[in-house]
Motif scaffolding. Structure first.
Motif, PDB file in Angstrom:
ATOM      1  N   UNK A 270       0.805  -1.224   0.000  1.00  0.00           N
ATOM      2  CA  UNK A 270       0.000   0.000   0.000  1.00  0.00           C
ATOM      3  C   UNK A 270       0.840   1.277   0.000  1.00  0.00           C
ATOM      4  N   UNK A 271       2.184   1.124  -0.041  1.00  0.00           N
ATOM      5  CA  UNK A 271       3.030   2.300   0.086  1.00  0.00           C
ATOM      6  C   UNK A 271       3.383   2.960  -1.232  1.00  0.00           C
ATOM      7  N   UNK A 272       3.706   4.229  -1.152  1.00  0.00           N
ATOM      8  CA  UNK A 272       4.180   5.029  -2.286  1.00  0.00           C
ATOM      9  C   UNK A 272       5.638   5.385  -2.002  1.00  0.00           C
ATOM     10  N   UNK A 273       6.546   4.912  -2.854  1.00  0.00           N
ATOM     11  CA  UNK A 273       7.976   5.077  -2.592  1.00  0.00           C
ATOM     12  C   UNK A 273       8.644   5.949  -3.658  1.00  0.00           C
ATOM     13  N   UNK A 274       7.845   6.817  -4.248  1.00  0.00           N
ATOM     14  CA  UNK A 274       8.386   7.706  -5.290  1.00  0.00           C
ATOM     15  C   UNK A 274       8.998   8.976  -4.711  1.00  0.00           C
ATOM     16  N   UNK A 275       8.697   9.246  -3.451  1.00  0.00           N
ATOM     17  CA  UNK A 275       9.196  10.481  -2.822  1.00  0.00           C
ATOM     18  C   UNK A 275      10.299  10.114  -1.839  1.00  0.00           C
ATOM     19  N   UNK A 276      11.527  10.464  -2.170  1.00  0.00           N
ATOM     20  CA  UNK A 276      12.654  10.137  -1.292  1.00  0.00           C
ATOM     21  C   UNK A 276      12.612  10.891   0.031  1.00  0.00           C
ATOM     22  N   UNK A 277      11.797  11.940   0.079  1.00  0.00           N
ATOM     23  CA  UNK A 277      11.707  12.694   1.327  1.00  0.00           C
ATOM     24  C   UNK A 277      10.896  11.958   2.384  1.00  0.00           C
ATOM     25  N   UNK A 278      10.091  10.980   1.956  1.00  0.00           N
ATOM     26  CA  UNK A 278       9.274  10.211   2.894  1.00  0.00           C
ATOM     27  C   UNK A 278       9.628   8.732   2.721  1.00  0.00           C
ATOM     28  N   UNK A 279      10.681   8.293   3.367  1.00  0.00           N
ATOM     29  CA  UNK A 279      11.097   6.892   3.206  1.00  0.00           C
ATOM     30  C   UNK A 279      10.205   5.953   4.019  1.00  0.00           C
ATOM     31  N   UNK A 280      10.299   4.697   3.677  1.00  0.00           N
ATOM     32  CA  UNK A 280       9.674   3.658   4.494  1.00  0.00           C
ATOM     33  C   UNK A 280      10.507   3.484   5.759  1.00  0.00           C
ATOM     34  N   UNK A 281       9.881   3.696   6.899  1.00  0.00           N
ATOM     35  CA  UNK A 281      10.573   3.558   8.182  1.00  0.00           C
ATOM     36  C   UNK A 281      10.244   2.199   8.795  1.00  0.00           C
ATOM     37  N   UNK A 282      11.272   1.480   9.158  1.00  0.00           N
ATOM     38  CA  UNK A 282      11.109   0.207   9.869  1.00  0.00           C
ATOM     39  C   UNK A 282      12.014   0.277  11.096  1.00  0.00           C
ATOM     40  N   UNK A 283      11.417   0.370  12.264  1.00  0.00           N
ATOM     41  CA  UNK A 283      12.194   0.553  13.494  1.00  0.00           C
ATOM     42  C   UNK A 283      11.787  -0.512  14.517  1.00  0.00           C
ATOM     43  N   UNK A 284      12.786  -1.129  15.125  1.00  0.00           N
ATOM     44  CA  UNK A 284      12.554  -2.141  16.157  1.00  0.00           C
ATOM     45  C   UNK A 284      13.441  -1.818  17.348  1.00  0.00           C
ATOM     46  N   UNK A 285      12.804  -1.543  18.477  1.00  0.00           N
ATOM     47  CA  UNK A 285      13.513  -1.159  19.691  1.00  0.00           C
ATOM     48  C   UNK A 285      13.264  -2.190  20.778  1.00  0.00           C
ATOM     49  N   UNK A 286      14.337  -2.733  21.343  1.00  0.00           N
ATOM     50  CA  UNK A 286      14.236  -3.775  22.361  1.00  0.00           C
ATOM     51  C   UNK A 286      14.672  -3.202  23.704  1.00  0.00           C
ATOM     52  N   UNK A 287      13.849  -3.424  24.717  1.00  0.00           N
ATOM     53  CA  UNK A 287      14.154  -2.967  26.069  1.00  0.00           C
ATOM     54  C   UNK A 287      14.155  -4.166  27.016  1.00  0.00           C
ATOM     55  N   UNK A 288      14.407  -3.900  28.282  1.00  0.00           N
ATOM     56  CA  UNK A 288      14.404  -4.974  29.286  1.00  0.00           C
ATOM     57  C   UNK A 288      13.010  -5.550  29.486  1.00  0.00           C
ATOM     58  N   UNK A 289      11.985  -4.743  29.235  1.00  0.00           N
ATOM     59  CA  UNK A 289      10.607  -5.179  29.474  1.00  0.00           C
ATOM     60  C   UNK A 289       9.929  -5.780  28.249  1.00  0.00           C
ATOM     61  N   UNK A 290      10.479  -5.593  27.071  1.00  0.00           N
ATOM     62  CA  UNK A 290       9.822  -6.101  25.864  1.00  0.00           C
ATOM     63  C   UNK A 290      10.433  -5.454  24.632  1.00  0.00           C
ATOM     64  N   UNK A 291       9.590  -5.167  23.656  1.00  0.00           N
ATOM     65  CA  UNK A 291      10.076  -4.522  22.452  1.00  0.00           C
ATOM     66  C   UNK A 291       8.966  -3.702  21.803  1.00  0.00           C
TER      67      UNK A 291
END
Length: 357
Positions: A270-291
């Motif tokens: 469903x994404x539009x990747x023609x605009x380099x100013x709005x990249x696809x962000x994929x972020x995964x943050x892991x902490x002591x309590x979960x993620x």
């Protein structure tokens, strides 16, 4: 006692019966000596009548339990009543055999007078036999309730595992279908990227086919996501704007395999990747309590069908099964952007409500 029966195993069950028999055979004498402050005669513990009582009382309880297992669980209640009646008769017959025939002849010991009538003996022992039969029935009913609860728990676990397996199997063909379409497009265009795409697909399929564990390290899943992104890059003539961020101890924290893949698939679908100013962000943050997992992408206007579909419905159901009350999922599709944030708290004492937004 009801809750004790629920969680005890065979050894604990034997212990309960043993304690009960001890109290019924020797408990009265112990209470009497304690009540009157008299010293307890240890030799009385091995009194021949006590040993006989231990035999016919214990065997009566076992017979009641056997009748319950054979007839109660199969709902043959008429045969169960006959079995309990037979147990009453067994109790009186064995006691009469031991105390009125064997003990007087071989040990010169007798509980009842030798001239006692059979009618009196039967009437007197109907009371004692009934105590053991009734208590045996109560013990069996408590044990049977624990048995049914354990059986139900096993069935629920099997159903849960089967549903998880089904949900997991949905991911594989869905992903494969989309990827083969992409490779077909490359092959149709005689693109030089075709061979690389097939090689990457082969690596991904190896993971999908041979990774059968219930849980994998987040690092393993992240590597799978990275390979998937690289495979998707082959679809585009221009550089695909993607930002991938992983922080925390990804090698020590685990999750179910293919768990995060539907989110990535939805982003590319469903994404539009023609605009380099709005990249696809994929972020995964892991902490002591979960993620916490986050994706954000620009929404394509070419694809008019609703967001989600099989992917997000699949992941919601898996979350409800695996992490009830421990997750929070927020989805926002305003301002032309689709963003998703999934937080999982592994601490059972600090649960977060599951969002159904």
């Amino acid at each position: 006692m009801k809750h004790y029966f629920r969680y005890m195993g065979r050894k604990q069950l034997i212990l309960v019966y043993a304690i009960f028999l001890f109290m019924m055979v020797w408990g009265f004498d112990l209470l009497t000596t304690i009540k009157y402050g008299e010293p307890y005669d240890v030799t009385a513990f091995w009194n021949i009548f006590n040993l006989c009582a231990l035999f016919y009382a214990g065997s009566t309880l076992l017979l009641v339990r056997a009748a319950g297992i054979k007839f109660y669980r199969s709902r043959r209640y008429a045969l169960l009543l006959l079995g309990l009646l037979g147990t009453l008769i067994y109790f009186m017959a064995v006691r009469y055999l031991l105390e009125q025939l064997i003990l007087p002849k071989f040990f010169e010991a007798q509980n009842y007078p030798s001239n006692i009538s059979l009618k009196y003996f039967i009437l007197d022992n109907t009371y004692y036999a009934s105590i053991y039969v009734v208590l045996g029935v109560l013990f069996f009913l408590l044990e049977n309730q624990a048995y049914n609860e354990k059986k139900q728990a096993v069935l629920q676990q099997q159903t849960r595992d089967a549903e998880l397996q089904f949900l997991r199997s949905q991911v594989n063909p869905h992903f494969l279908f989309n990827t083969l379409n992409n490779i077909y497009s490359l092959a149709y265009e005689r693109s030089e990227k075709t061979a690389d795409a097939i090689l990457r697909l082969s690596d991904l399929m190896r993971y999908m086919l041979y990774e059968k564990k219930q849980q994998v390290a987040i690092l393993r899943e992240w590597q799978y996501i990275s390979s998937l992104v690289e495979l998707q890059r082959l679809r585009f003539e221009h550089e695909l704007p993607v930002e991938m961020e992983l922080s925390g101890n990804a090698d020590k924290t685990s999750l179910p395999p293919y768990f995060l893949i539907p989110f990535i698939e939805n982003a590319f679908k469903h994404g539009d990747f023609t605009d380099n100013r709005i990249p696809l962000l994929i972020r995964l943050t892991i902490t002591d309590n979960g993620w916490e997992f986050e994706t954000r992408n620009k929404i394509s206007h070419k694809n008019k069908d609703a967001m989600g579909g099989v992917g997000l419905d699949n992941i919601r159901r898996r979350l409800e099964i695996l992490y009830p009350g421990q997750y929070k999922m927020d989805i926002n599709d305003g301002d032309g952007l689709f963003s998703l944030r999934l937080s999982l708290n592994n601490k059972a004492d600090d649960q977060m409500p599951g969002s159904r937004r």
